[in-house]
Design a protein around this motif. Structure first.
Motif, PDB file in Angstrom:
ATOM      1  N   ASP A  26      -8.399  -1.501   5.082  1.00  0.00           N
ATOM      2  CA  ASP A  26      -8.660  -1.350   3.382  1.00  0.00           C
ATOM      3  C   ASP A  26      -8.686  -2.814   3.076  1.00  0.00           C
ATOM      4  O   ASP A  26      -9.478  -3.457   2.208  1.00  0.00           O
ATOM      5  CB  ASP A  26      -7.949  -0.374   2.532  1.00  0.00           C
ATOM      6  N   ARG A  27      -7.561  -3.547   3.574  1.00  0.00           N
ATOM      7  CA  ARG A  27      -7.180  -4.732   3.075  1.00  0.00           C
ATOM      8  C   ARG A  27      -8.276  -5.660   3.693  1.00  0.00           C
ATOM      9  O   ARG A  27      -8.669  -6.731   2.966  1.00  0.00           O
ATOM     10  CB  ARG A  27      -5.788  -5.138   3.387  1.00  0.00           C
ATOM     11  N   ILE A  44      -1.547   3.993   8.642  1.00  0.00           N
ATOM     12  CA  ILE A  44      -1.279   2.392   8.232  1.00  0.00           C
ATOM     13  C   ILE A  44      -2.509   1.846   8.829  1.00  0.00           C
ATOM     14  O   ILE A  44      -2.844   0.452   8.165  1.00  0.00           O
ATOM     15  CB  ILE A  44      -0.032   1.843   8.979  1.00  0.00           C
ATOM     16  N   THR A  45      -3.394   2.173   9.837  1.00  0.00           N
ATOM     17  CA  THR A  45      -4.247   1.549  10.171  1.00  0.00           C
ATOM     18  C   THR A  45      -5.275   1.623   9.047  1.00  0.00           C
ATOM     19  O   THR A  45      -5.994   0.618   8.914  1.00  0.00           O
ATOM     20  CB  THR A  45      -4.978   2.079  11.556  1.00  0.00           C
ATOM     21  N   SER A  46      -5.677   2.536   8.548  1.00  0.00           N
ATOM     22  CA  SER A  46      -6.351   2.557   7.276  1.00  0.00           C
ATOM     23  C   SER A  46      -6.244   1.492   6.319  1.00  0.00           C
ATOM     24  O   SER A  46      -6.944   0.960   5.734  1.00  0.00           O
ATOM     25  CB  SER A  46      -6.558   4.270   6.735  1.00  0.00           C
ATOM     26  N   ALA A  47      -4.927   1.579   5.923  1.00  0.00           N
ATOM     27  CA  ALA A  47      -4.452   0.500   4.961  1.00  0.00           C
ATOM     28  C   ALA A  47      -4.649  -0.667   5.388  1.00  0.00           C
ATOM     29  O   ALA A  47      -5.191  -1.587   4.571  1.00  0.00           O
ATOM     30  CB  ALA A  47      -2.869   0.801   4.497  1.00  0.00           C
ATOM     31  N   ILE A  48      -4.417  -1.091   6.476  1.00  0.00           N
ATOM     32  CA  ILE A  48      -4.902  -2.618   7.179  1.00  0.00           C
ATOM     33  C   ILE A  48      -6.261  -2.870   7.054  1.00  0.00           C
ATOM     34  O   ILE A  48      -6.796  -4.091   6.548  1.00  0.00           O
ATOM     35  CB  ILE A  48      -4.324  -2.545   8.379  1.00  0.00           C
ATOM     36  N   SER A  73       0.789  -1.223   0.133  1.00  0.00           N
ATOM     37  CA  SER A  73       0.155   0.169  -0.112  1.00  0.00           C
ATOM     38  C   SER A  73       0.690   1.345  -0.066  1.00  0.00           C
ATOM     39  O   SER A  73       0.285   2.248  -0.254  1.00  0.00           O
ATOM     40  CB  SER A  73      -1.024  -0.103   1.084  1.00  0.00           C
ATOM     41  N   GLY A  74       2.140   1.253   0.257  1.00  0.00           N
ATOM     42  CA  GLY A  74       3.042   2.265   0.349  1.00  0.00           C
ATOM     43  C   GLY A  74       3.008   2.664   2.018  1.00  0.00           C
ATOM     44  O   GLY A  74       4.113   3.269   2.471  1.00  0.00           O
TER      45      GLY A  74
END
Length: 258
Positions: A217-218, A211-215, A118-119
């Motif tokens: 999202d997955r 990073i929580t939003s990226a987690i 995700s970056g």
């Protein structure tokens, strides 16, 4: 049983609550109160916390924490609720025993490996670098101060009562010990997200780490049946600072899960 677990209520619906790192089972008190009657809630202290035994540095951290909560599971089907590191244990339960988990609530899950690609994964490694440096120098108090600056509920270490400060400092090594579980996914949780069959609630604070939003999202993409909420004005410690909106979302999930 291994360690200690708090119990609330004698209602017919059984639930297991798993707390975050550097906390203990009593952290759920506000959310339990906001949920109201009708439940029998079990909340064990995770290894290295509260009245639970210390972690064994020679063993995989996630494996030993997971094995230690198994004796505390309610009988039959139950709802699993986890916050932060506790959310990774709740997720493992849902993947390992889908017939037992009626619903799954993951609050601010810190399974960083889910954000790979995700970056945000690489960016968070930079964000946490100062904590890593301090813990590597055995500067435990400064490491705790830096970690809580990133993940605490505001105010930070120096605004806590002395006893709470000491509790955090004494356990700050747990964060580094969880690297294999959270960054490398030693429990193989990410590839199995699609195997979760329980209706799942994903909770994040509006002011959460990117990073929580990226987690989440997955997880929202890979877990088949999810509902996602963002709690306004809240950060990582949302079940403690904002128990009422979290409780309402949990009650809605329980109603859907039957």
């Amino acid at each position: 049983m291994t360690g200690f677990a708090r119990q609330w209520g004698q209602g017919p619906r059984k639930a297991l609550f798993l707390h975050c790192s550097l906390a203990h089972s009593g952290a759920w008190q506000g959310l339990v109160r906001a949920l109201g009657p009708g439940f029998h809630i079990t909340a064990p202290d995770i290894l290295g916390h509260g009245k639970a035994p210390a972690i064994d540095p020679a063993k995989d951290l996630h494996d030993q924490c997971y094995q230690a909560i198994l004796p505390h599971l309610p009988e039959g089907r139950f709802d699993a609720v986890g916050h932060s590191f506790g959310a990774t244990l709740a997720l493992r339960l849902a993947e390992d025993m889908p017939d037992r988990i009626r619903s799954l609530t993951l609050i601010e899950p810190v399974l960083f490996a889910a954000a790979k690609g995700s970056g945000e994964f690489g960016r968070y490694r930079q964000v946490i670098a100062e904590y890593d440096r301090l813990i590597g120098q055995h500067s435990r108090e400064d490491a705790a101060r830096e970690f809580l600056r990133l993940w605490g509920a505001g105010g930070g270490l120096d605004d806590m009562p002395e006893g709470q400060q000491r509790y955090m400092i004494d356990r700050i090594h747990f964060i580094k010990a969880s690297d294999d579980a959270l960054f490398q996914d030693s429990a193989n949780l990410v590839p199995r997200l699609g195997q979760v069959v329980a209706p799942t609630l994903l909770v994040q604070g509006e002011l959460c780490q990117p990073i929580t939003s990226a987690i989440v999202d997955r997880m929202e993409r890979d877990i088949p049946e999810t509902t996602r909420i963002r709690v306004p004005g809240a950060g990582h410690m949302v079940p403690i600072t904002h128990p009422v909106p979290v409780a309402q979302a949990v009650l809605d999930l329980f109603a859907r899960a039957g």
